[in-house]
Enzyme design. Structure first.
Site, mmCIF file in Angstrom:
data_model
loop_
_atom_site.group_PDB
_atom_site.id
_atom_site.type_symbol
_atom_site.label_atom_id
_atom_site.label_comp_id
_atom_site.label_asym_id
_atom_site.label_seq_id
_atom_site.Cartn_x
_atom_site.Cartn_y
_atom_site.Cartn_z
ATOM 1 N N HIS A 268 -7.695 4.101 -5.833
ATOM 2 C CA HIS A 268 -6.807 3.324 -5.093
ATOM 3 C C HIS A 268 -6.154 1.940 -5.724
ATOM 4 O O HIS A 268 -6.728 1.542 -6.655
ATOM 5 C CB HIS A 268 -8.049 2.644 -4.164
ATOM 6 C CG HIS A 268 -7.189 2.094 -2.677
ATOM 7 N ND1 HIS A 268 -6.574 0.758 -2.627
ATOM 8 C CD2 HIS A 268 -7.010 2.679 -1.482
ATOM 9 C CE1 HIS A 268 -6.066 0.655 -1.457
ATOM 10 N NE2 HIS A 268 -6.318 1.664 -0.765
ATOM 11 N N CYS B 25 -2.072 4.848 -0.936
ATOM 12 C CA CYS B 25 -2.416 3.647 -1.984
ATOM 13 C C CYS B 25 -2.892 4.435 -3.301
ATOM 14 O O CYS B 25 -3.924 3.834 -3.871
ATOM 15 C CB CYS B 25 -3.228 2.758 -1.530
ATOM 16 S SG CYS B 25 -2.340 1.726 -0.220
ATOM 17 N N ASP C 202 -16.319 1.267 -6.576
ATOM 18 C CA ASP C 202 -15.328 0.981 -5.490
ATOM 19 C C ASP C 202 -16.217 1.843 -4.339
ATOM 20 O O ASP C 202 -15.829 3.124 -4.536
ATOM 21 C CB ASP C 202 -13.817 1.168 -5.645
ATOM 22 C CG ASP C 202 -13.144 1.526 -4.291
ATOM 23 O OD1 ASP C 202 -13.912 1.300 -3.352
ATOM 24 O OD2 ASP C 202 -12.112 1.402 -4.287
ATOM 25 N N LYS D 287 -14.469 0.404 7.238
ATOM 26 C CA LYS D 287 -14.361 1.920 7.044
ATOM 27 C C LYS D 287 -15.734 2.508 7.464
ATOM 28 O O LYS D 287 -15.972 3.438 7.211
ATOM 29 C CB LYS D 287 -14.247 1.837 5.477
ATOM 30 C CG LYS D 287 -12.939 1.401 5.097
ATOM 31 C CD LYS D 287 -11.833 2.244 4.343
ATOM 32 C CE LYS D 287 -10.739 1.399 3.779
ATOM 33 N NZ LYS D 287 -9.403 1.951 3.958
ATOM 34 N N GLN E 188 -15.039 3.899 0.487
ATOM 35 C CA GLN E 188 -15.101 5.382 1.360
ATOM 36 C C GLN E 188 -16.655 6.000 1.187
ATOM 37 O O GLN E 188 -16.749 6.995 1.694
ATOM 38 C CB GLN E 188 -14.065 6.446 0.715
ATOM 39 C CG GLN E 188 -12.490 5.935 0.837
ATOM 40 C CD GLN E 188 -12.220 5.885 2.359
ATOM 41 O OE1 GLN E 188 -12.882 6.497 3.231
ATOM 42 N NE2 GLN E 188 -11.053 5.029 2.246
HETATM 43 N N1 PLP Z 1 -10.591 1.556 -2.052
HETATM 44 C C1 PLP Z 1 -10.625 2.802 -1.537
HETATM 45 C C2 PLP Z 1 -10.820 3.894 -2.042
HETATM 46 C C3 PLP Z 1 -9.932 2.673 -0.242
HETATM 47 O O1 PLP Z 1 -9.778 3.837 0.386
HETATM 48 C C4 PLP Z 1 -9.587 1.329 0.148
HETATM 49 C C5 PLP Z 1 -8.776 1.316 1.585
HETATM 50 O O2 PLP Z 1 -8.233 2.389 1.875
HETATM 51 C C6 PLP Z 1 -9.692 0.303 -0.411
HETATM 52 C C7 PLP Z 1 -10.148 0.312 -1.788
HETATM 53 C C8 PLP Z 1 -9.210 -1.027 -0.168
HETATM 54 O O3 PLP Z 1 -9.901 -1.424 1.119
HETATM 55 P P1 PLP Z 1 -9.714 -2.750 2.024
HETATM 56 O O4 PLP Z 1 -8.198 -2.732 2.437
HETATM 57 O O5 PLP Z 1 -10.445 -2.667 3.229
HETATM 58 O O6 PLP Z 1 -9.682 -4.024 1.092
#
Ligand code: PLP
Length: 407
Positions: free
Chosen positions: A128, A365, A201, A227, A204
């Site tokens: 992401h 993203c 990270d 999430k 998900q």
């Molecule tokens: N990492 C992953 C794999 C994500 O799917 C997301 C959000 O879609 C993020 C990071 C960023 O999360 P947040 O927008 O809650 O900070």
């Protein structure tokens, strides 16, 4: 918190706990399949938020009156519950605004002070943007392991790129665009053998996989409450205590200090050193309620239901003429990314919306991943524990209609 031994979910009863699922969308039943973007919230979480504001709201840590005591007790109890869910110590849990902020904190406070010219952060091609850009802002070169046609990390390529210049490894546990579950434990062991710290990270992962961060042994783990059935704007950074002790604070302000004077200040103990300003008390309490709610459903039941639904959906989507699934790993959660010949993803999304089906369209993203698969955008249906076969049938029927209109 103890996990129940449910093997099967009572799905109608579970769905009834999510009031928003009863909304009508353009006069149609709602099939909410945008869970990788954000999940809906059960009554238990809505109640926790409401109770907090009705009966406990005050600022934390700074007053002796009864409401301040209630707010502080509930807020710190939330830290205990979140730490227990992740199976780590409460001092290792820093509250943030979400995964993005958690990663930025590590980039600024851990990586940047250690960075030498030419140092690299080793990523994968499915990260992401929030696990790419913060490292670049900190001044690192970002290098990414290749992604296979099925949407898995090419581990040979990853090992090849794990080199003397790698200052940190950062990897997504579950891909938001593909659903792929990465072998993070194996990657952490390989990095550890070379003394390279690892950030995972987990944005998900939290709603779909049981976690034991002590056993996983990552240096850092970032996640977001929203999430995983919790409120937006709240998240967690887990970090090994030795790192938190050594890292300088990154935001200055109230609560993160021990003493303040014009000739210099000293810092509070961990994790408060990283939590400047009035925190999101309701967010923490709502997050803890969400994690408790997940555990009450039981991981066995969650896993069986979500995998069963993925197995139901995958062949039904795959047989739609002109539809190409992107992300076909055998190890994945319920994410179905696809493109349809002759149809732009955004047009597909609009037609599905007219049929009450909420999916996300775009690059999610993950621009480098889109480039890898030679597409500008995909449509993505992502599952949560409250989805049912009717949601999938509604999606499939709407896709057949969209194909007739667009292709
Ligand atoms: N990492 C992953 C794999 C994500 O799917 C997301 C959000 O879609 C993020 C990071 C960023 O999360 P947040 O927008 O809650 O900070």
């Amino acid at each position: 918190m103890s996990e129940t031994s449910n093997a099967v979910l009572n799905l109608p009863a579970l769905r009834a706990q999510f009031p928003i699922l009863a909304e009508r969308i353009h006069g149609q039943r709602l099939a909410y399949l945008d869970n990788a973007a954000t999940t809906q919230k059960p009554e238990a979480v809505l109640r926790a938020l409401d109770n907090y504001y009705r009966h406990a709201n005050s600022n934390v840590h700074r007053a002796v009156h009864e409401l301040a005591a209630r707010a502080t007790t509930q807020y710190e109890a939330a830290r205990d519950r979140i730490a227990a869910f992740l199976k780590v110590a409460r001092e290792e849990i820093v509250f943030t605004r979400g995964t993005t902020e958690s990663i930025n904190l590590v980039a600024r406070s851990f990586l940047q002070p250690r960075l030498q010219p030419g140092d690299e952060v080793l990523l994968t091609g499915m990260e992401h943007h929030s696990n790419i850009v913060p490292w670049q802002l900190a001044g690192a070169r970002t290098v990414a392991a290749r992604i296979t046609d099925d949407g898995e990390v090419d581990l040979e390529d990853w090992h090849r790129k794990l080199g003397p210049r790698t200052r940190l490894v950062a990897v997504v546990q579950v891909s938001n665009s593909l659903g792929t579950i990465n072998p993070v434990a194996q990657m952490i062991r390989a990095a550890r053998e070379r003394g390279i710290p690892v950030l995972v990270d987990g944005a998900q992962a939290v709603a779909h996989l049981p976690l034991d961060l002590r056993e996983l042994d990552a240096d850092f783990y970032a996640c977001s409450a929203h999430k995983a059935y919790g409120p937006t704007g709240f998240g967690v950074l887990y970090a090994k205590r030795e790192h938190l002790e050594a890292m300088p604070p990154w935001h200055g302000g109230g609560d993160m200090i021990r003493t303040v004077a014009f000739d210099g200040s000293t810092w509070n103990e961990v994790p408060y050193k990283f939590e400047a300003g009035t925190p999101d008390m309701a967010g923490a309490i709502g997050c803890a309620a969400a994690l408790e709610w997940i555990e009450a459903q039981g991981w066995t039941a969650i896993h069986a239901h979500e995998q069963g639904l993925l197995d139901y959906a995958t062949p039904r989507l795959a047989e739609i003429p002109g539809l190409r699934l992107i992300g076909t790993s055998a190890h994945k959660v319920g994410v179905l990314s696809f493109v349809m010949e002759g149809a732009h993803a955004h047009d597909l999304g609009s037609i599905l919306d007219q049929h009450g089906v909420a999916v996300r369209t775009g690059h999610h993203c993950t621009m480098p991943l889109m480039e890898r698969f030679g597409v500008a955008a995909t449509a993505r249906a992502s599952l949560a524990v409250y989805n049912d076969r009717q949601d999938i049938d509604q999606l499939v029927q709407a896709l057949h209609k969209a194909r007739r209109l667009l292709a």
